[in-house]
Design an enzyme around this catalytic site. Sequence first.
Site, short mmCIF file in Angstrom:
data_model
loop_
_atom_site.label_atom_id
_atom_site.label_comp_id
_atom_site.label_asym_id
_atom_site.label_seq_id
_atom_site.Cartn_x
_atom_site.Cartn_y
_atom_site.Cartn_z
NE ARG A 151 73.30 73.63 83.22
CZ ARG A 151 72.98 72.77 82.24
NH1 ARG A 151 73.84 71.84 81.87
NH2 ARG A 151 71.82 72.86 81.63
CD GLU B 193 79.20 75.37 79.58
OE1 GLU B 193 78.46 75.32 78.58
OE2 GLU B 193 79.26 74.47 80.42
CG HIS C 171 77.45 71.96 77.66
ND1 HIS C 171 77.02 72.94 78.53
CD2 HIS C 171 76.57 70.94 77.81
CE1 HIS C 171 75.93 72.52 79.16
NE2 HIS C 171 75.63 71.32 78.74
C1 DGY Z 1 70.86 70.23 79.18
O1 DGY Z 1 69.95 69.70 78.55
O2 DGY Z 1 70.66 70.84 80.22
C2 DGY Z 1 72.23 70.14 78.62
O3 DGY Z 1 73.18 70.51 79.52
C3 DGY Z 1 72.33 70.98 77.39
O4 DGY Z 1 71.59 70.40 76.43
#
Ligand code: DGY
Length: 328
Positions: free
Chosen positions: A243, A272, A290
Site C-alpha cells: 500500500r 490512488e 496497482h
Molecule cells: C488487494 O486485494 O488488496 C489488492 O491490493 C487489490 O486487489
Amino acid sequence: MVARKPKVIVTRKLPDPVETRMRELFDTELNIADQPFTRAQLEDAVGRADALVPTITDRIDATLLEKAGPKLKLIANFGVGVDHIDVPAAVAKGIAVTNTPGVLTEDTADLTMALMMAVGRRIVEGANVAQEGGYTGWAPTWMMGHRITGKRLGIIGMGRIGQAVARRARAFGLQIHYHNRKPVSPRIAEELEATYWESLDQMLARMDLISVHSPHTPATYHLLSARRLKLLQQHAILVNTARGEIIDETALAELLRAGKIAGAGLDVFEHEPAINPKLLGLPNAVLLPHLGSATIEGRIDMGEKVIINIRTWMDGHKPPDRVIPAMM
Ligand code: DGY
C-alpha cells in the site's frame, strides 16, 4: 440466515464468470458500466443491500455505515486489503467484513519480482530506448544496472505475500532478511534461510533491496518515513506492492531525484489513483497502476472467494475470510 435470495450489490465490474455465478446464486445488482460508485450511490447501496461487494476504490467509512439499512449484514470485499473499510465501525453495527486472502499471493509475488528486476536491470528504460529507435549499438558502459543475484533482500512484513516473494527471491540467489511484528515459525525461517531483524532501522541500513508487504494500518502509515528512508544505502532498490500509505512518497521522490538510492518499483501510491507528481518522469522509478493481483486467474479466484463468503453467510455460518478488528 436469509430464506430469500439476498440482495447483493457489487460496486465494480467483475470478471464475467464471477458475475454469471453471482446472478445465479443471488439477487445481484452488477455495475456493468464499471463507473466507480459516487458517495450517493454507495449510500443507496448500503441502504438496500443484504451484502455489499466493494473494492479498494470504495471508501466504506463510519459516516457511510451510518446510512446502512437494517438488512446490511455483510461487506464481502473483493480484495485482500481492507484499509478502505472501517472494520471496527462495521463490526460494531453487526456487519461482518470479509476479504479474499491467499488467492492473489502468488500473482502479487510475481509482480514484486518483476519490479525488482525492472528497476535493477533498467528494463523499462531499455525497452523505451529500443521502441523509440534510440538503440545505436552495444557499448561496454551503457545502460548498466545492478546485479540482483547474491544481494540481500529485506522483506518488510513476512505474511503470505512476503513469504511467497522470499521463495522466488531464493531462486534468484538472493539472501533473505525480514522485519515483522514477530519472527516466522522456525520451520519457515529454516526453509527460507531467513534472518529476522527486530529493528527495522538496522535492517534498512544493511539491505541491497527492500520489498514492502505489510498491510496498511494506523501502525504502518509512513512506516518508511523520511528519516527511515535516509537509512537506505545509495545502491538500494525499494519495491512496494502493498500500500502506498506505508511510504512517505514525497521523501522517497526526493531521494530518487537526488540519486541517494538506486531506484524504486512502485505498484501502489499514497493517494490512488493520483500519483505524486514528484515521482513522475524519474528514470530510476518504475511505476505501475496497482497491477499486483491483475491476472485473469487471480481476479476470478478472488470472485470465487467473495461468493464462498456470501454463501457461507447465507447458510447461517461464519464466512471463512472474516476480518476482525484485532487484525487491523
Ligand atoms: C488487494 O486485494 O488488496 C489488492 O491490493 C487489490 O486487489
